[in-house]
Design an enzyme around this catalytic site. Structure first.
Site, mmCIF file in Angstrom:
data_model
loop_
_atom_site.group_PDB
_atom_site.id
_atom_site.type_symbol
_atom_site.label_atom_id
_atom_site.label_comp_id
_atom_site.label_asym_id
_atom_site.label_seq_id
_atom_site.Cartn_x
_atom_site.Cartn_y
_atom_site.Cartn_z
ATOM 1 C CG ASP A 63 -58.923 -93.583 115.208
ATOM 2 O OD1 ASP A 63 -58.067 -92.684 115.010
ATOM 3 O OD2 ASP A 63 -58.614 -94.772 115.425
ATOM 4 C CE1 TYR A 154 -45.985 -85.810 117.141
ATOM 5 C CE2 TYR A 154 -43.817 -84.882 117.555
ATOM 6 C CZ TYR A 154 -45.191 -84.808 117.660
ATOM 7 O OH TYR A 154 -45.772 -83.723 118.267
ATOM 8 C CB THR A 189 -50.599 -82.402 126.800
ATOM 9 O OG1 THR A 189 -49.545 -83.201 126.217
ATOM 10 C CG2 THR A 189 -50.404 -80.949 126.405
#
Length: 250
Positions: A63, A154, A189
């Site tokens: 991770d 983001y 995706t």
């Protein structure tokens, strides 16, 4: 499988993050098809193994939101293959939330996966990349070139990743290694397929991020990344490539 490498990566070792699905998987398979030994990184070991079957490849479940994972990935790759020639930071995470409702954990994860992990991986890999005159390709996003609604973390991370790419490219301009970024638009995706929108969104704002030509296949972006990893791109350094089906031209 994306592209047809024709042996142009024979003898080279490539670390590809996010290799268990989507764009990372397409890049890993393209580099492997070109003769590279791919060290794939992702959170799902079963899917990683399936993605990297065939060729002299290896995988490492991690991770990358954990800062310690980056050094472990590089150490494991060097132990397995003896060095690193290519680093593709393709792993990503995107949580859409109304900005006022973003939790501390969501903000931190956006930054950790999309910005901090590429930095930590690059820092750990640099001694090996410098030794072999290798290259780094960072997968940013068109969200790093514009604003996108409900995507504060983001967008901030992807803008930062473009800045990181340019800063490192300048710092290592005389060192021989190449450092570039790619900014994809929307792709088909699993990240997109499993997307959840915030409560009561303004869909007109969301549609501003879409291309009139629709979504791309990961292979279409992987082909550009594969090119940037190859000797054919020997003069390409410090560049930010946009691959977005024409969205930013509109």
């Amino acid at each position: 499988m994306a592209g047809n490498g024709g042996g142009r990566f024979d003898g080279r070792v490539a670390v590809v993050t996010g290799a268990s699905s989507g764009l990372g998987q397409a890049v890993a398979r393209s580099l492997s098809a070109g003769g590279a030994r791919v060290f794939g990184v992702g959170r799902d070991e079963v899917r990683l193994k399936s993605s990297l079957e065939g060729g002299e490849n290896a995988w490492h479940a991690a991770d990358l939101a954990d800062p310690a994972a980056s050094a472990e990935v590089v150490a494991a790759c060097v132990e397995r293959f003896g060095g690193i020639d290519i680093l593709v930071n393709a792993a990503g995470a995107h949580t859409m939330r109304h900005t006022a409702q973003v939790t501390d954990a969501e903000w931190q994860r956006d930054l950790a996966v999309n910005l901090s992990a590429p930095f930590f991986l690059s820092r750990a890999a640099l001694p090996h990349l410098l030794e072999r005159t290798g290259c780094i390709v960072n997968v940013a996003s068109i969200a790093g070139l514009e604003g996108q609604a409900y995507s504060a973390g983001y967008c901030a991370a992807k803008h930062g990743l473009i800045g990181l790419t340019r800063a490192m490219a300048l710092e290592f301009d005389a060192a021989g290694i190449r450092i570039n970024a790619v900014c994809p638009g929307g792709m088909t995706t699993p990240l997109l397929e499993n997307f959840t929108f915030p409560e009561d969104p303004d869909y007109q704002l969301i549609l501003k991020t879409a291309s009139a030509r629709g979504l791309m296949e990961p292979a279409q972006v992987a082909n550009i990344i594969t090119f940037l990893c190859s000797d054919e791109a020997s003069a390409v350094h410090g560049t930010v490539y946009t691959v977005d089906n024409g969205k930013m031209a509109l």
